[in-house]
Design a protein around this motif. Structure first.
Motif, PDB file in Angstrom:
ATOM      1  N   ILE A 103       0.835  -1.204   0.000  1.00 56.56           N
ATOM      2  CA  ILE A 103       0.000   0.000   0.000  1.00 56.56           C
ATOM      3  C   ILE A 103       0.871   1.257   0.000  1.00 56.56           C
ATOM      4  CG2 ILE A 103      -1.704   1.295   1.369  1.00 56.56           C
ATOM      5  CD1 ILE A 103      -2.776  -1.310   0.113  1.00 56.56           C
ATOM      6  N   ASP A 104       0.501   2.212  -0.845  1.00 52.65           N
ATOM      7  CA  ASP A 104       1.130   3.524  -0.847  1.00 52.65           C
ATOM      8  C   ASP A 104       0.659   4.240   0.427  1.00 52.65           C
ATOM      9  OD1 ASP A 104       1.786   6.225  -1.157  1.00 52.65           O
ATOM     10  OD2 ASP A 104       1.261   6.267  -3.278  1.00 52.65           O
ATOM     11  N   LYS A 105       1.595   4.611   1.284  1.00 56.89           N
ATOM     12  CA  LYS A 105       1.239   5.220   2.580  1.00 56.89           C
ATOM     13  C   LYS A 105       0.461   6.518   2.426  1.00 56.89           C
ATOM     14  CE  LYS A 105       5.396   3.392   4.368  1.00 56.89           C
ATOM     15  NZ  LYS A 105       6.679   3.705   4.919  1.00 56.89           N
ATOM     16  N   ASN A 106       0.621   7.205   1.302  1.00 61.10           N
ATOM     17  CA  ASN A 106      -0.117   8.453   1.072  1.00 61.10           C
ATOM     18  C   ASN A 106      -1.591   8.212   0.758  1.00 61.10           C
ATOM     19  OD1 ASN A 106       2.212  10.058   1.404  1.00 61.10           O
ATOM     20  ND2 ASN A 106       2.823   9.638  -0.696  1.00 61.10           N
ATOM     21  N   LYS A 107      -1.970   6.953   0.530  1.00 59.60           N
ATOM     22  CA  LYS A 107      -3.357   6.647   0.170  1.00 59.60           C
ATOM     23  C   LYS A 107      -4.102   5.875   1.256  1.00 59.60           C
ATOM     24  CE  LYS A 107      -2.315   6.816  -4.697  1.00 59.60           C
ATOM     25  NZ  LYS A 107      -2.196   6.144  -5.964  1.00 59.60           N
ATOM     26  N   THR A 108      -3.493   5.734   2.437  1.00 61.68           N
ATOM     27  CA  THR A 108      -4.140   4.951   3.498  1.00 61.68           C
ATOM     28  C   THR A 108      -5.476   5.552   3.940  1.00 61.68           C
ATOM     29  OG1 THR A 108      -2.884   6.089   5.229  1.00 61.68           O
ATOM     30  CG2 THR A 108      -1.977   4.009   4.409  1.00 61.68           C
ATOM     31  N   TYR A 109      -5.614   6.868   3.845  1.00 60.80           N
ATOM     32  CA  TYR A 109      -6.865   7.512   4.273  1.00 60.80           C
ATOM     33  C   TYR A 109      -8.018   7.207   3.314  1.00 60.80           C
ATOM     34  CZ  TYR A 109      -5.992  11.079   0.729  1.00 60.80           C
ATOM     35  OH  TYR A 109      -5.783  11.730  -0.453  1.00 60.80           O
ATOM     36  N   LYS A 110      -7.713   6.801   2.076  1.00 60.05           N
ATOM     37  CA  LYS A 110      -8.748   6.497   1.083  1.00 60.05           C
ATOM     38  C   LYS A 110      -9.254   5.059   1.180  1.00 60.05           C
ATOM     39  CE  LYS A 110      -7.069   9.605  -2.531  1.00 60.05           C
ATOM     40  NZ  LYS A 110      -6.565   9.674  -3.904  1.00 60.05           N
ATOM     41  N   ILE A 111      -8.508   4.206   1.884  1.00 60.99           N
ATOM     42  CA  ILE A 111      -8.819   2.778   1.923  1.00 60.99           C
ATOM     43  C   ILE A 111      -9.704   2.457   3.120  1.00 60.99           C
ATOM     44  CG2 ILE A 111      -7.829   0.468   2.144  1.00 60.99           C
ATOM     45  CD1 ILE A 111      -5.292   1.650   0.801  1.00 60.99           C
ATOM     46  N   LYS A 112     -10.888   1.924   2.842  1.00 62.99           N
ATOM     47  CA  LYS A 112     -11.801   1.478   3.897  1.00 62.99           C
ATOM     48  C   LYS A 112     -11.582  -0.017   4.102  1.00 62.99           C
ATOM     49  CE  LYS A 112     -14.154   5.326   4.389  1.00 62.99           C
ATOM     50  NZ  LYS A 112     -13.955   6.155   5.542  1.00 62.99           N
ATOM     51  N   LEU A 113     -11.383  -0.415   5.348  1.00 70.26           N
ATOM     52  CA  LEU A 113     -11.164  -1.825   5.640  1.00 70.26           C
ATOM     53  C   LEU A 113     -12.475  -2.593   5.520  1.00 70.26           C
ATOM     54  CD1 LEU A 113      -8.709  -1.395   8.622  1.00 70.26           C
ATOM     55  CD2 LEU A 113      -8.171  -2.109   6.293  1.00 70.26           C
ATOM     56  N   LYS A 114     -12.366  -3.811   4.991  1.00 66.88           N
ATOM     57  CA  LYS A 114     -13.538  -4.648   4.769  1.00 66.88           C
ATOM     58  C   LYS A 114     -13.378  -5.972   5.500  1.00 66.88           C
ATOM     59  CE  LYS A 114     -12.875  -4.499   0.259  1.00 66.88           C
ATOM     60  NZ  LYS A 114     -11.699  -3.659   0.236  1.00 66.88           N
ATOM     61  N   LYS A 115     -14.486  -6.660   5.676  1.00 69.43           N
ATOM     62  CA  LYS A 115     -14.498  -7.956   6.346  1.00 69.43           C
ATOM     63  C   LYS A 115     -13.476  -8.890   5.694  1.00 69.43           C
ATOM     64  CE  LYS A 115     -17.693 -11.669   7.503  1.00 69.43           C
ATOM     65  NZ  LYS A 115     -19.058 -12.156   7.335  1.00 69.43           N
ATOM     66  N   ASN A 116     -12.711  -9.586   6.523  1.00 67.13           N
ATOM     67  CA  ASN A 116     -11.713 -10.572   6.111  1.00 67.13           C
ATOM     68  C   ASN A 116     -10.485  -9.992   5.420  1.00 67.13           C
ATOM     69  OD1 ASN A 116     -13.274 -12.693   7.172  1.00 67.13           O
ATOM     70  ND2 ASN A 116     -14.478 -12.782   5.298  1.00 67.13           N
ATOM     71  N   ASP A 117     -10.282  -8.676   5.500  1.00 65.64           N
ATOM     72  CA  ASP A 117      -9.034  -8.099   4.975  1.00 65.64           C
ATOM     73  C   ASP A 117      -7.866  -8.674   5.768  1.00 65.64           C
ATOM     74  OD1 ASP A 117      -9.974  -6.508   2.917  1.00 65.64           O
ATOM     75  OD2 ASP A 117      -9.977  -4.658   4.102  1.00 65.64           O
ATOM     76  N   LYS A 118      -6.733  -8.820   5.083  1.00 61.27           N
ATOM     77  CA  LYS A 118      -5.518  -9.310   5.733  1.00 61.27           C
ATOM     78  C   LYS A 118      -4.445  -8.227   5.627  1.00 61.27           C
ATOM     79  CE  LYS A 118      -6.468 -14.149   4.806  1.00 61.27           C
ATOM     80  NZ  LYS A 118      -7.560 -14.131   3.867  1.00 61.27           N
ATOM     81  N   ILE A 119      -3.977  -7.759   6.775  1.00 58.74           N
ATOM     82  CA  ILE A 119      -2.972  -6.706   6.826  1.00 58.74           C
ATOM     83  C   ILE A 119      -1.689  -7.286   7.398  1.00 58.74           C
ATOM     84  CG2 ILE A 119      -2.356  -4.467   7.812  1.00 58.74           C
ATOM     85  CD1 ILE A 119      -5.399  -3.986   8.152  1.00 58.74           C
ATOM     86  N   GLU A 120      -0.579  -6.981   6.742  1.00 59.34           N
ATOM     87  CA  GLU A 120       0.745  -7.329   7.267  1.00 59.34           C
ATOM     88  C   GLU A 120       1.511  -6.023   7.411  1.00 59.34           C
ATOM     89  OE1 GLU A 120       1.956 -10.334   8.242  1.00 59.34           O
ATOM     90  OE2 GLU A 120       0.055 -11.280   7.751  1.00 59.34           O
ATOM     91  N   ILE A 121       2.083  -5.817   8.577  1.00 63.57           N
ATOM     92  CA  ILE A 121       2.870  -4.610   8.833  1.00 63.57           C
ATOM     93  C   ILE A 121       4.285  -5.042   9.189  1.00 63.57           C
ATOM     94  CG2 ILE A 121       3.144  -2.558  10.272  1.00 63.57           C
ATOM     95  CD1 ILE A 121       0.092  -2.688  10.739  1.00 63.57           C
ATOM     96  N   VAL A 122       5.253  -4.530   8.417  1.00 64.61           N
ATOM     97  CA  VAL A 122       6.654  -4.883   8.630  1.00 64.61           C
ATOM     98  C   VAL A 122       7.373  -3.630   9.108  1.00 64.61           C
ATOM     99  CG1 VAL A 122       8.749  -5.750   7.563  1.00 64.61           C
ATOM    100  CG2 VAL A 122       6.526  -6.605   6.807  1.00 64.61           C
ATOM    101  N   HIS A 123       8.032  -3.737  10.258  1.00 66.62           N
ATOM    102  CA  HIS A 123       8.781  -2.626  10.823  1.00 66.62           C
ATOM    103  C   HIS A 123      10.219  -2.650  10.307  1.00 66.62           C
ATOM    104  CE1 HIS A 123       5.848  -1.383  13.957  1.00 66.62           C
ATOM    105  NE2 HIS A 123       5.460  -2.623  13.809  1.00 66.62           N
TER     106      HIS A 123
END
Length: 72
Positions: free
Chosen positions: A47-67
């Protein structure tokens, strides 16, 4: 009073229950994730970090966050 509907998503392999229609940006702020130090993948797509505000989370979405970790 309107009841807030909850949905289930998976974040870094663990299930989480969140409010329906929550944006990815707000969700990351709630988790206190520093956007400058992470990479975010939503349903196996970076995901482009500048577009996170446009993305609505939906049922069964899978998010991976790498530090990112500095070192030498």
């Amino acid at each position: 009073m309107k009841k807030i509907k909850k949905i289930k998503i998976k974040i870094n392999g663990k299930f989480s229950s969140i409010n329906e229609n929550l944006s990815l940006s707000i969700f990351l702020k709630q988790l206190k994730i520093p956007l400058k130090k992470v990479a975010i993948e939503l349903n196996q797509e970076i995901i482009d970090k500048n577009k996170t505000y446009k993305i609505k989370l939906k049922k069964n979405d899978k998010i991976e966050i790498v530090h990112f970790i500095g070192g030498g």
